[in-house]
Design a protein around this motif. Structure first.
Motif, PDB file in Angstrom:
ATOM      1  N   MET A   1       0.803  -1.223   0.000  1.00  0.00           N
ATOM      2  CA  MET A   1       0.000   0.000   0.000  1.00  0.00           C
ATOM      3  C   MET A   1       0.835   1.271   0.000  1.00  0.00           C
ATOM      4  SD  MET A   1      -3.249  -0.856  -0.140  1.00  0.00           S
ATOM      5  CE  MET A   1      -2.603  -1.922  -1.435  1.00  0.00           C
ATOM      6  N   GLU A   2       1.893   1.314   0.792  1.00  0.00           N
ATOM      7  CA  GLU A   2       2.714   2.521   0.866  1.00  0.00           C
ATOM      8  C   GLU A   2       3.351   2.833  -0.482  1.00  0.00           C
ATOM      9  OE1 GLU A   2       6.361   4.412   3.566  1.00  0.00           O
ATOM     10  OE2 GLU A   2       5.486   2.458   4.075  1.00  0.00           O
ATOM     11  N   GLU A   3       3.835   1.792  -1.171  1.00  0.00           N
ATOM     12  CA  GLU A   3       4.452   2.001  -2.481  1.00  0.00           C
ATOM     13  C   GLU A   3       3.413   2.435  -3.507  1.00  0.00           C
ATOM     14  OE1 GLU A   3       7.676   2.081  -3.043  1.00  0.00           O
ATOM     15  OE2 GLU A   3       7.890   1.694  -0.903  1.00  0.00           O
TER      16      GLU A   3
ATOM     17  N   SER B  28      -5.788   5.351  -5.932  1.00  0.00           N
ATOM     18  CA  SER B  28      -6.644   4.891  -4.839  1.00  0.00           C
ATOM     19  C   SER B  28      -6.208   3.499  -4.392  1.00  0.00           C
ATOM     20  CB  SER B  28      -8.105   4.863  -5.278  1.00  0.00           C
ATOM     21  OG  SER B  28      -8.593   6.163  -5.488  1.00  0.00           O
ATOM     22  N   THR B  29      -6.258   3.265  -3.080  1.00  0.00           N
ATOM     23  CA  THR B  29      -5.849   1.968  -2.535  1.00  0.00           C
ATOM     24  C   THR B  29      -6.898   1.437  -1.563  1.00  0.00           C
ATOM     25  OG1 THR B  29      -4.595   3.027  -0.737  1.00  0.00           O
ATOM     26  CG2 THR B  29      -3.385   2.485  -2.757  1.00  0.00           C
ATOM     27  N   ILE B  30      -7.022   0.121  -1.550  1.00  0.00           N
ATOM     28  CA  ILE B  30      -7.930  -0.577  -0.628  1.00  0.00           C
ATOM     29  C   ILE B  30      -7.157  -1.740  -0.046  1.00  0.00           C
ATOM     30  CG2 ILE B  30     -10.050  -1.911  -0.385  1.00  0.00           C
ATOM     31  CD1 ILE B  30      -9.722   0.520  -3.268  1.00  0.00           C
ATOM     32  N   ASP B  31      -6.958  -1.761   1.276  1.00  0.00           N
ATOM     33  CA  ASP B  31      -6.099  -2.771   1.881  1.00  0.00           C
ATOM     34  C   ASP B  31      -6.837  -3.958   2.500  1.00  0.00           C
ATOM     35  OD1 ASP B  31      -6.999  -2.101   4.500  1.00  0.00           O
ATOM     36  OD2 ASP B  31      -5.447  -0.593   4.738  1.00  0.00           O
ATOM     37  N   ASN B  32      -8.155  -4.044   2.286  1.00  0.00           N
ATOM     38  CA  ASN B  32      -8.942  -5.158   2.840  1.00  0.00           C
ATOM     39  C   ASN B  32      -9.924  -5.685   1.797  1.00  0.00           C
ATOM     40  OD1 ASN B  32     -10.449  -2.783   2.890  1.00  0.00           O
ATOM     41  ND2 ASN B  32     -11.525  -3.286   4.775  1.00  0.00           N
ATOM     42  N   ILE B  33      -9.412  -5.949   0.604  1.00  0.00           N
ATOM     43  CA  ILE B  33     -10.265  -6.310  -0.519  1.00  0.00           C
ATOM     44  C   ILE B  33     -10.922  -7.667  -0.336  1.00  0.00           C
ATOM     45  CG2 ILE B  33      -8.471  -7.443  -1.906  1.00  0.00           C
ATOM     46  CD1 ILE B  33     -11.284  -5.074  -3.139  1.00  0.00           C
ATOM     47  N   ASP B  34     -10.427  -8.487   0.588  1.00  0.00           N
ATOM     48  CA  ASP B  34     -11.043  -9.792   0.860  1.00  0.00           C
ATOM     49  C   ASP B  34     -12.300  -9.659   1.703  1.00  0.00           C
ATOM     50  OD1 ASP B  34      -9.048  -8.893   2.728  1.00  0.00           O
ATOM     51  OD2 ASP B  34      -9.289 -10.778   3.820  1.00  0.00           O
ATOM     52  N   LEU B  35     -12.560  -8.487   2.257  1.00  0.00           N
ATOM     53  CA  LEU B  35     -13.730  -8.256   3.099  1.00  0.00           C
ATOM     54  C   LEU B  35     -14.747  -7.380   2.369  1.00  0.00           C
ATOM     55  CD1 LEU B  35     -11.878  -7.502   6.466  1.00  0.00           C
ATOM     56  CD2 LEU B  35     -12.806  -9.693   5.680  1.00  0.00           C
ATOM     57  N   SER B  36     -16.004  -7.511   2.757  1.00  0.00           N
ATOM     58  CA  SER B  36     -17.071  -6.759   2.094  1.00  0.00           C
ATOM     59  C   SER B  36     -16.857  -5.248   2.128  1.00  0.00           C
ATOM     60  CB  SER B  36     -18.426  -7.118   2.719  1.00  0.00           C
ATOM     61  OG  SER B  36     -18.713  -8.486   2.527  1.00  0.00           O
ATOM     62  N   PRO B  37     -16.458  -4.647   3.270  1.00  0.00           N
ATOM     63  CA  PRO B  37     -16.223  -3.199   3.255  1.00  0.00           C
ATOM     64  C   PRO B  37     -15.166  -2.792   2.232  1.00  0.00           C
ATOM     65  CG  PRO B  37     -16.383  -3.978   5.519  1.00  0.00           C
ATOM     66  CD  PRO B  37     -16.339  -5.205   4.651  1.00  0.00           C
ATOM     67  N   GLY B  38     -14.127  -3.617   2.068  1.00  0.00           N
ATOM     68  CA  GLY B  38     -13.100  -3.325   1.078  1.00  0.00           C
ATOM     69  C   GLY B  38     -13.637  -3.394  -0.340  1.00  0.00           C
ATOM     70  N   GLN B  39     -14.522  -4.351  -0.597  1.00  0.00           N
ATOM     71  CA  GLN B  39     -15.108  -4.489  -1.926  1.00  0.00           C
ATOM     72  C   GLN B  39     -16.048  -3.329  -2.233  1.00  0.00           C
ATOM     73  OE1 GLN B  39     -16.761  -8.431  -1.455  1.00  0.00           O
ATOM     74  NE2 GLN B  39     -14.726  -9.207  -0.916  1.00  0.00           N
TER      75      GLN B  39
ATOM     76  N   THR C 199      -1.750   2.615   6.696  1.00  0.00           N
ATOM     77  CA  THR C 199      -1.661   3.436   5.482  1.00  0.00           C
ATOM     78  C   THR C 199      -3.023   3.952   5.022  1.00  0.00           C
ATOM     79  OG1 THR C 199      -1.646   1.331   4.280  1.00  0.00           O
ATOM     80  CG2 THR C 199       0.470   2.428   4.577  1.00  0.00           C
ATOM     81  N   ALA C 200      -4.111   3.412   5.570  1.00  0.00           N
ATOM     82  CA  ALA C 200      -5.456   3.854   5.171  1.00  0.00           C
ATOM     83  C   ALA C 200      -5.779   5.204   5.807  1.00  0.00           C
ATOM     84  CB  ALA C 200      -6.496   2.814   5.573  1.00  0.00           C
ATOM     85  N   LYS C 201      -6.459   6.060   5.062  1.00  0.00           N
ATOM     86  CA  LYS C 201      -6.888   7.356   5.571  1.00  0.00           C
ATOM     87  C   LYS C 201      -8.325   7.310   6.089  1.00  0.00           C
ATOM     88  CE  LYS C 201      -2.947   9.023   4.306  1.00  0.00           C
ATOM     89  NZ  LYS C 201      -1.890   9.217   5.329  1.00  0.00           N
TER      90      LYS C 201
END
Length: 299
Positions: free
Chosen positions: A243-245, A252-263, A282-284
């Motif tokens: 995510m940092e890179e 745009s970045t999403i660090d929990n794509i395996d979970l519904s909120p990330g999707q 790293t999430a805002k």
């Protein structure tokens, strides 16, 4: 949990040492005072051991409760997901690129489908991207007409540019053929479709496949220069986060794509809510602003 087990193990070791000390003190020294002191110390340690064991049981119960709550929240999010994203990106054409040996979460594909996204191509970066094979290195140097002293990172950037050209529909047919022949990538789907955006699935559990500084950043830069939107995603539990890179490239970045909120976050980001979403440092924000009209509220 780990610290508690460590302390318990340490106390057990002290018990054993005390037992040996008491045995030696009673048989050799014969000093009742020494034995009494050791017995008192043993009793105090036993009390501490009991207290630590009770604390561990309490922590286990708390963790089980929290796991249950998290599971219920995920179930709730799954039930809300179709309401929030259904047909929100109708007709959107996306390409997916997977790096770092990650898997594409089934939930992400399902969410994209619900939102009306047509995933027209999937590109998986394979293990040969480590470029440990000297023959592969030589073939690539020749193909790209590079200096023989070009670093492996420099070669990876060339590969990233080639993958970008494939996704942009600008590559000669020999490019994907060569990269697949060398075991560097696997491409499924159409390569001549005009994409609206590219989803880059990064993060890795195998540091031997971690090249976010060369391949991933090179790919992002080439796609952005080609006028494509790029969205960087990864699973919530991953050993090495990208995510940092990714954020250095202002995507745009999403660090929990395996979970519904990330999707949900991914779909809303693609629909015009850019940001860095998820649960890692790293999430805002946890999630974008939810569309009130989708849940029956008043705008």
């Amino acid at each position: 949990m780990i610290d508690l087990r460590y302390h318990i193990t340490s106390i057990v070791a002290v018990f054993l040492a005390l037992a040996i000390g008491i045995l030696i003190g009673s048989t050799i020294v014969g000093d009742n005072l020494l034995v009494d002191q050791q017995k008192k110390l043993s009793d105090r340690l036993e009390e501490q051991f009991t207290a630590l064991r009770e604390s561990e049981d309490e922590l286990k119960a708390q963790n089980q409760y929290q796991d249950k709550i998290i599971s219920q929240y995920e179930n709730y999010s799954q039930s809300m997901l179709p309401i929030l994203i259904k047909q929100r990106l109708e007709g959107y054409k996306a390409g997916i690129v997977v790096t770092g040996g990650s898997d594409i979460p089934a939930g992400m594909l399902n969410s994209l489908s619900i939102a009306g996204v047509n995933v027209v191509s999937k590109t998986v970066v394979l293990s040969e991207i480590n470029l440990m094979n000297e023959e592969v290195q030589a073939r690539l140097i020749q193909f790209y007409n590079l200096d023989s002293k070009t670093s492996v990172d420099g070669i990876r950037i060339q590969i990233a540019n080639s993958v970008a050209s494939i996704l942009l529909g600008q590559a000669d047919p020999s490019v994907p053929a060569m990269l697949q022949e060398l075991g560097l990538i696997k491409v499924d789907g159409l390569t001549n479709e005009t994409l609206d955006g590219v989803i880059l699935v990064g993060g890795t559990n195998d540091d031997n496949l971690a090249y976010p500084y060369s391949f991933d950043q090179g790919l992002i830069m080439a796609l952005l220069n080609g006028g494509k939107k790029v969205y960087g995603v990864e699973n919530s539990e991953i050993l090495t986060s990208y995510m940092e890179e990714y954020q250095k490239q202002n995507i745009s970045t999403i660090d929990n794509i395996d979970l519904s909120p990330g999707q949900i976050s991914l779909i809303l980001a693609m629909a015009g809510e850019p940001g860095h979403y998820g649960i890692k440092p790293t999430a805002k924000r946890f999630i974008p602003t939810l569309p009130i009209e989708k849940i029956g509220g008043q705008p």
